[in-house]
Write a protein that holds these residues in place. Structure first.
Motif, PDB file in Angstrom:
ATOM      1  N   LYS A 490       1.049  -1.296  -0.049  1.00 23.76           N
ATOM      2  CA  LYS A 490       0.041  -0.257   0.146  1.00 23.76           C
ATOM      3  C   LYS A 490       0.604   1.286   0.069  1.00 23.76           C
ATOM      4  CE  LYS A 490      -4.404  -2.208   2.328  1.00 23.76           C
ATOM      5  NZ  LYS A 490      -4.993  -1.736   3.416  1.00 23.76           N
ATOM      6  N   LEU A 491       1.952   1.304   0.274  1.00 24.62           N
ATOM      7  CA  LEU A 491       3.096   1.750   0.913  1.00 24.62           C
ATOM      8  C   LEU A 491       3.568   2.778  -0.323  1.00 24.62           C
ATOM      9  CD1 LEU A 491       5.469   3.316   3.567  1.00 24.62           C
ATOM     10  CD2 LEU A 491       6.284   3.318   1.533  1.00 24.62           C
ATOM     11  N   LEU A 492       3.575   1.367  -1.557  1.00 22.94           N
ATOM     12  CA  LEU A 492       4.181   1.964  -2.682  1.00 22.94           C
ATOM     13  C   LEU A 492       2.693   2.082  -3.443  1.00 22.94           C
ATOM     14  CD1 LEU A 492       7.094  -1.904  -2.908  1.00 22.94           C
ATOM     15  CD2 LEU A 492       7.123   1.159  -3.076  1.00 22.94           C
ATOM     16  N   GLY A 493       1.739   1.603  -2.858  1.00 25.24           N
ATOM     17  CA  GLY A 493       1.129   2.177  -3.933  1.00 25.24           C
ATOM     18  C   GLY A 493       0.685   3.594  -4.205  1.00 25.24           C
ATOM     19  N   VAL A 494       1.095   3.665  -2.825  1.00 25.35           N
ATOM     20  CA  VAL A 494       1.285   5.540  -2.339  1.00 25.35           C
ATOM     21  C   VAL A 494       2.254   6.001  -3.613  1.00 25.35           C
ATOM     22  CG1 VAL A 494       0.944   7.340  -1.173  1.00 25.35           C
ATOM     23  CG2 VAL A 494       0.202   5.634  -0.120  1.00 25.35           C
ATOM     24  N   ILE A 495       3.395   5.623  -3.670  1.00 25.78           N
ATOM     25  CA  ILE A 495       4.256   6.541  -4.390  1.00 25.78           C
ATOM     26  C   ILE A 495       3.648   6.406  -5.880  1.00 25.78           C
ATOM     27  CG2 ILE A 495       7.475   6.308  -5.169  1.00 25.78           C
ATOM     28  CD1 ILE A 495       7.180   4.980  -2.305  1.00 25.78           C
ATOM     29  N   LYS A 496       3.387   5.216  -6.313  1.00 26.16           N
ATOM     30  CA  LYS A 496       2.785   5.270  -7.674  1.00 26.16           C
ATOM     31  C   LYS A 496       2.130   6.274  -8.366  1.00 26.16           C
ATOM     32  CE  LYS A 496       1.770   0.540  -7.777  1.00 26.16           C
ATOM     33  NZ  LYS A 496       1.473  -0.897  -8.611  1.00 26.16           N
ATOM     34  N   ASP A 497       1.015   6.386  -6.839  1.00 28.11           N
ATOM     35  CA  ASP A 497      -0.055   7.235  -7.152  1.00 28.11           C
ATOM     36  C   ASP A 497       0.090   8.967  -7.919  1.00 28.11           C
ATOM     37  OD1 ASP A 497      -1.650   5.696  -7.444  1.00 28.11           O
ATOM     38  OD2 ASP A 497      -2.988   5.581  -5.426  1.00 28.11           O
ATOM     39  N   GLU A 498       1.093   9.020  -6.715  1.00 26.02           N
ATOM     40  CA  GLU A 498       1.801  10.633  -6.585  1.00 26.02           C
ATOM     41  C   GLU A 498       2.751  10.797  -8.257  1.00 26.02           C
ATOM     42  OE1 GLU A 498       3.927  10.536  -3.208  1.00 26.02           O
ATOM     43  OE2 GLU A 498       1.867  11.418  -1.732  1.00 26.02           O
ATOM     44  N   LEU A 499       3.509   9.955  -8.296  1.00 22.28           N
ATOM     45  CA  LEU A 499       3.974  10.184  -9.321  1.00 22.28           C
ATOM     46  C   LEU A 499       3.086   9.505 -10.898  1.00 22.28           C
ATOM     47  CD1 LEU A 499       6.917   7.188  -8.815  1.00 22.28           C
ATOM     48  CD2 LEU A 499       7.400   9.486  -9.154  1.00 22.28           C
ATOM     49  N   ARG A 500       2.562   9.740 -10.358  1.00 20.30           N
ATOM     50  CA  ARG A 500       1.050   9.273 -11.748  1.00 20.30           C
ATOM     51  C   ARG A 500       0.787  10.528 -11.681  1.00 20.30           C
ATOM     52  NH1 ARG A 500       3.071   5.464 -15.592  1.00 20.30           N
ATOM     53  NH2 ARG A 500       2.291   3.494 -15.261  1.00 20.30           N
ATOM     54  N   GLU A 501      -0.372  11.640 -10.535  1.00 18.94           N
ATOM     55  CA  GLU A 501       0.070  12.736 -10.593  1.00 18.94           C
ATOM     56  C   GLU A 501       0.473  13.615 -11.183  1.00 18.94           C
ATOM     57  OE1 GLU A 501      -0.921  13.202  -6.532  1.00 18.94           O
ATOM     58  OE2 GLU A 501      -2.727  11.739  -6.622  1.00 18.94           O
ATOM     59  N   MET A 502       2.340  13.355 -10.413  1.00 21.20           N
ATOM     60  CA  MET A 502       2.947  14.065 -11.377  1.00 21.20           C
ATOM     61  C   MET A 502       2.843  13.953 -12.316  1.00 21.20           C
ATOM     62  SD  MET A 502       4.458  15.685  -8.311  1.00 21.20           S
ATOM     63  CE  MET A 502       2.817  15.878  -8.000  1.00 21.20           C
ATOM     64  N   GLN A 503       2.999  12.868 -13.537  1.00 24.96           N
ATOM     65  CA  GLN A 503       3.436  12.821 -14.926  1.00 24.96           C
ATOM     66  C   GLN A 503       2.095  13.215 -15.364  1.00 24.96           C
ATOM     67  OE1 GLN A 503       2.755   8.496 -16.054  1.00 24.96           O
ATOM     68  NE2 GLN A 503       4.084   8.880 -17.763  1.00 24.96           N
ATOM     69  N   GLU A 504       0.332  13.778 -14.809  1.00 32.13           N
ATOM     70  CA  GLU A 504      -0.134  14.117 -15.775  1.00 32.13           C
ATOM     71  C   GLU A 504      -0.219  15.298 -15.811  1.00 32.13           C
ATOM     72  OE1 GLU A 504      -5.311  14.374 -15.082  1.00 32.13           O
ATOM     73  OE2 GLU A 504      -4.108  13.029 -13.819  1.00 32.13           O
ATOM     74  N   GLU A 505       0.402  16.591 -14.664  1.00 33.96           N
ATOM     75  CA  GLU A 505       1.241  17.786 -14.126  1.00 33.96           C
ATOM     76  C   GLU A 505       2.265  18.142 -15.275  1.00 33.96           C
ATOM     77  OE1 GLU A 505      -0.297  21.174 -12.049  1.00 33.96           O
ATOM     78  OE2 GLU A 505      -1.707  19.269 -12.985  1.00 33.96           O
ATOM     79  N   TYR A 506       2.789  16.850 -14.657  1.00 37.58           N
ATOM     80  CA  TYR A 506       4.539  17.733 -15.881  1.00 37.58           C
ATOM     81  C   TYR A 506       4.555  16.926 -17.414  1.00 37.58           C
ATOM     82  CZ  TYR A 506       3.849  20.020 -11.349  1.00 37.58           C
ATOM     83  OH  TYR A 506       4.219  20.614 -10.687  1.00 37.58           O
ATOM     84  N   ASP A 507       4.195  16.391 -17.486  1.00 42.25           N
ATOM     85  CA  ASP A 507       4.532  15.809 -18.419  1.00 42.25           C
ATOM     86  C   ASP A 507       4.540  16.417 -19.868  1.00 42.25           C
ATOM     87  OD1 ASP A 507       5.645  13.174 -20.348  1.00 42.25           O
ATOM     88  OD2 ASP A 507       3.442  11.970 -20.483  1.00 42.25           O
ATOM     89  N   ASP A 508       5.574  16.039 -20.516  1.00 43.52           N
ATOM     90  CA  ASP A 508       5.636  16.959 -22.119  1.00 43.52           C
ATOM     91  C   ASP A 508       6.040  15.551 -23.054  1.00 43.52           C
ATOM     92  OD1 ASP A 508       8.466  16.457 -21.490  1.00 43.52           O
ATOM     93  OD2 ASP A 508       8.475  18.815 -21.148  1.00 43.52           O
ATOM     94  N   GLU A 509       5.563  16.556 -24.220  1.00 40.83           N
ATOM     95  CA  GLU A 509       6.603  15.900 -25.459  1.00 40.83           C
ATOM     96  C   GLU A 509       7.714  15.368 -25.297  1.00 40.83           C
ATOM     97  OE1 GLU A 509       4.719  13.750 -27.636  1.00 40.83           O
ATOM     98  OE2 GLU A 509       2.913  14.485 -27.426  1.00 40.83           O
ATOM     99  N   ARG A 510       8.617  14.101 -25.661  1.00 43.10           N
ATOM    100  CA  ARG A 510       9.794  14.453 -26.191  1.00 43.10           C
ATOM    101  C   ARG A 510      10.659  15.032 -26.831  1.00 43.10           C
ATOM    102  NH1 ARG A 510      13.240  10.477 -24.681  1.00 43.10           N
ATOM    103  NH2 ARG A 510      15.114  10.186 -25.939  1.00 43.10           N
TER     104      ARG A 510
END
Length: 840
Positions: A490-510
């Motif tokens: 569950k702790l690792l799940g929190v890390i993954k969820d937060e990473l996905r939130e960051m990805q949705e917020e800041y991801d851009d094209e290569r």
């Protein structure tokens, strides 16, 4: 009487405190201490947050100042001053330079500082002084500091023990890979390229889900570095090496297109440059090479870059070879090497890390951060639940609470009554309406303090409902946090969820493209593929000239200057080759050397040439007498050689595939003999040997069996006294070509090869041409077709190109016609054949 003389027993007291050490040991230890100080405190980033101390301190100082992404910009001098005064006492210029780089979108893939003002450019322009620029944190930088107030990381004392600073930032994102890092420590350096946020997040999540995954698995998500300036990475092997070992050399190539201008000429437009290249310096270097003639075919060079991006325009002359100009630009200016050294601090020690190891250390860091944050939030939630429990009981017993408080002498007495520290019976002059309520309440100190601060309005039934709702929410939070702390998944799940939130917020094209390695530029790519004439003199000066530079003339002309040998030197050989051919250069001493045609310097007609000893290792008195143009030999092919004294030998061509730089033996020669000519045959040819006195013999090549390189060979022709071999031609039955014979005095003739009947080896042969006083001895023989051209070179350096068709076809035993007019003291040195369509 007192004395200033010390007691003898105390004289050696200071000496007793001196520790004796070997100076080399002390210097070694001191240097190690210094080196570790530089490594850990200045030059290398931490694997957890990807920051060096100066970056970390600047961001933390901005956080403490409240200069967030939502605040107004602050003067850079203010930020630098706060950082230097509180955390980093190493000079304002070092801090400001770091602040500037964190704001440059061409230096950082994801800038951590939002700058306002002049923060430099790709042309190497410096930023304005710190008093003129302003800055604030970029939103993504706040993600590195998120939750720092929740005891997620360790703090340490600052340089004067007055304040505390974080030893590392919580870092919601793997910043080491996102923005990379570079630095030179003592005895080591780091150079980590930046990457695309979306790819790194995908790889991190994959690693969390599959701890046993390999680097190859992670590379399914991380295609390669992603530089802020775009461009192209050539080849995937270097990327795999960098990710699997922590070290690699990436070839980074500019992005450019070839366009057709309005005037009809081509132009090369560069729109992206390799990472960390200075654009103005690149343009300047290109201009210098064009002016110095190192890059030919460029008519104009302009930098049309603006705020929208890079645009460098290189206009080409009409007829310029675009491919050659492209390759010259790539070799010297538009392609660079990025040496990856993935070196970072792990537990304070420098380590070279693979991609997987880097992500593993980041995940471990985030596990610690989330665990400590959860513990902190759980403690706060439990404290809040405790307060809410007290409030609920206070609301349920509102009238009794009010009575208790109003009858108390002061706040302290009221607190003591609520906590049960003072019994109601002990309170003087107080009449309690609810004397038995104290036993039901039993508030804690915190609950009692909170109740005493409550307003009467908070005791309403509506407030009670809100408190009840909040209490349920807090209990859910407590249950959730306890579950996270109890279950690592569950702790690792929190890390993954937060990473996905960051990805949705800041991801851009290569931005950076990965190219296949076939595009690698070699030196050969820089040389236009064309037919050239190679001229060699007796003193072994050598040069090449484009064959197209020589226009055909009528036979009998003087030609033009083709070489200017020094006094006492004479031209000995001219031959045609392609600029990309491999040349086997056979010498009079029976050695053979291998050379690429383009390695021979290209020079003008009037140039002397370059000494061949700079290209091949010739001995004194050794000169090149025959050249074979070839790239690869077929298994059945042989090298067939003939010597001045008439010996002929055949050696398997495979024996000449691995030739040392110092050459190898092609044939063993008797004293006074010399290697004259060479042909490539395949076992089905007839050999035609011509002599200086005009004799020829034709025989089947199989009459000369194959021999090793060290063999002398067998007799090919029976020479008359004073005669020597002039040349060799390979032909076959049905060959409709002619044998062209040219003499020293410039006369020649063509005779059909079919007129030379085959004989047995080692005969006297047949008369080919009359070598009287007019003609002089035979210089060379060549097999030619009607539409070929010949290039005739005199010993004094005159050169003439003539169509073969201008030379009459006659029978054997004739005198021929004038091919080239040679002056007194001069003579034909060599003849080579070029295709007639070269002139088109």
């Amino acid at each position: 009487m007192s004395s200033d003389v010390p007691d003898p027993e105390d004289v050696d007291a200071p000496a007793a405190n001196v520790e004796h050490v070997r100076i080399e040991d002390e210097m070694e230890q001191s240097y190690i201490d210094y080196a570790m100080s530089v490594i850990a405190g200045r030059a290398l980033p931490d694997v957890r947050d990807g920051l060096k101390p100066v970056h970390r301190r600047i961001l933390y100082a901005m956080d403490q100042m409240g200069v967030s992404s939502g605040s107004s910009h602050r003067k850079s001098s203010s930020i630098v001053g706060e950082t230097m005064g509180d955390y980093h006492p190493h000079g304002d210029s070092a801090i400001y330079d770091t602040l500037v780089r964190m704001a440059q979108d061409f230096s950082m893939r994801y800038p951590l500082v939002d700058g306002q003002g002049n923060f430099g450019s790709m042309d190497g322009d410096p930023a304005a002084a710190m008093r003129y620029t302003e800055a604030r944190m970029a939103p993504i930088a706040e993600e590195l500091l998120a939750d720092i107030e929740k005891d997620t990381v360790d703090f340490q004392s600052n340089y004067d023990d007055r304040l505390e600073e974080p030893a590392v930032l919580p870092a919601k994102l793997p910043n080491l890979l996102l923005n990379g890092s570079s630095g030179i420590a003592v005895g080591m350096s780091t150079n980590i390229p930046p990457h695309n946020l979306g790819e790194i997040v995908d790889a991190t999540v994959h690693l969390i889900d599959n701890p046993d995954c390999t680097v190859e698995d992670l590379m399914d998500h991380v295609k390669g570095p992603d530089f802020p300036t775009g461009a192209n990475i050539v080849g995937k092997d270097a990327i795999y090496s960098a990710y699997s070992t922590g070290r690699g050399r990436l070839r980074v190539r500019a992005e450019y297109d070839v366009e057709r201008s309005e005037k009809g000429s081509d132009r090369i437009v560069v729109t992206e440059l390799p990472f960390q290249e200075n654009k103005a310096r690149v343009v300047e270097r290109i201009a210098d090479d064009v002016n110095e003639g190192k890059i030919e075919g460029v008519s104009d060079l302009r930098d049309e870059s603006d705020r929208n991006g890079v645009r460098v325009v290189i206009d080409l002359k009409r007829g310029a070879n675009v491919d050659v100009v492209e390759n010259q630009l790539l070799e010297h200016h538009l392609e660079s090497t990025f040496g990856v050294i993935n070196l970072a601090l792990v537990d304070g020690q420098p380590r070279v890390l693979s991609l997987k190891e880097t992500l593993e250390h980041y995940v471990d860091h985030r596990k610690e951060v989330v665990r400590r944050r959860s513990e902190h939030d759980l403690e706060e939630a439990q404290d809040r639940a405790h307060i809410l429990e007290g409030r609920l009981r206070a609301v349920d017993n509102a009238e009794a609470i009010v009575d208790l408080i109003t009858e108390s002498a002061d706040r302290d007495e009221a607190r003591a009554i609520l906590t049960g520290d003072v019994a109601l019976a002990e309170v003087e002059d107080a009449e309690f309406e609810y004397p038995n309520v104290q036993a039901e309440l039993d508030f804690s100190e915190d609950q009692a303090d909170h109740i005493l601060r409550m307003q009467l309005g908070s005791l309403t039934s509506m407030e009670a409902a809100e408190i009840e709702e909040e209490y349920e929410d807090v209990q859910e939070t407590i249950d959730y946090l306890q579950a996270v702390l109890a279950d690592e998944q569950k702790l690792l799940g929190v890390i993954k969820d937060e990473l996905r939130e960051m990805q949705e917020e800041y991801d851009d094209e290569r931005r950076t493209t990965i190219m296949e390695a076939e595009g690698q530029v070699t030196h050969e790519d820089l040389i236009p593929e064309e037919d050239v004439l190679v001229v060699i003199t007796e003193d072994d000066y050598i040069k090449r000239m484009p064959a197209a530079n020589f226009d055909p003339q009528k036979r009998g002309g003087k030609g033009i200057i083709g070489s200017d040998p020094k006094e006492g030197d004479r031209v000995s050989k001219v031959f045609r080759a392609n600029s990309h051919d491999y040349l086997l250069c056979f010498t009079n001493q029976g050695q053979v050397y291998r050379l690429k045609t383009y390695e021979i310097p290209e020079m003008s007609r009037t140039a002397r040439g370059k000494s061949a000893v700079n290209l091949i290792d010739l001995d004194d008195g050794e000169e090149i007498t025959a050249v074979v143009n070839t790239d690869d030999f077929e298994p059945e092919e042989c090298i067939t050689m003939v010597t001045r004294n008439g010996y002929v030998k055949r050696t398997c061509a495979a024996d000449f595939e691995n030739i040392l730089s110092t050459g190898i033996i092609a044939a063993s020669l008797e004293a006074g003999d010399a290697l004259v000519d060479v042909e490539v045959t395949d076992g089905t040819k007839d050999l035609v040997i011509a002599t200086e006195q005009g004799m020829t013999i034709r025989f089947d090549e199989t009459e000369a069996r194959e021999m090793g390189r060290n063999a002398r060979g067998v007799n090919g022709i029976k020479l008359q006294e004073g005669d020597h071999v002039a040349g060799l031609v390979a032909t076959e039955h049905g060959d409709d070509r002619s044998l062209l014979t040219v003499t020293t005095n410039g006369y020649g003739k063509r005779t059909k090869l079919s007129e030379y009947r085959a004989q047995s080896r080692y005969g006297k042969g047949l008369i080919d041409i009359k070598t009287d006083e007019r003609n002089g001895p035979v210089t060379t023989v060549k097999a030619v077709e009607d539409d070929d051209h010949i290039v005739v070179m005199s010993a004094q350096g005159q050169i003439m190109r003539c169509p073969v068709a201008n030379i009459s076809t006659v029978g054997r035993n004739t005198k021929g016609v004038k091919v080239m007019e040679v002056e007194a003291g001069d003579g034909v040195a060599s003849v080579t054949v070029v295709p007639g369509n070269d002139e088109e």
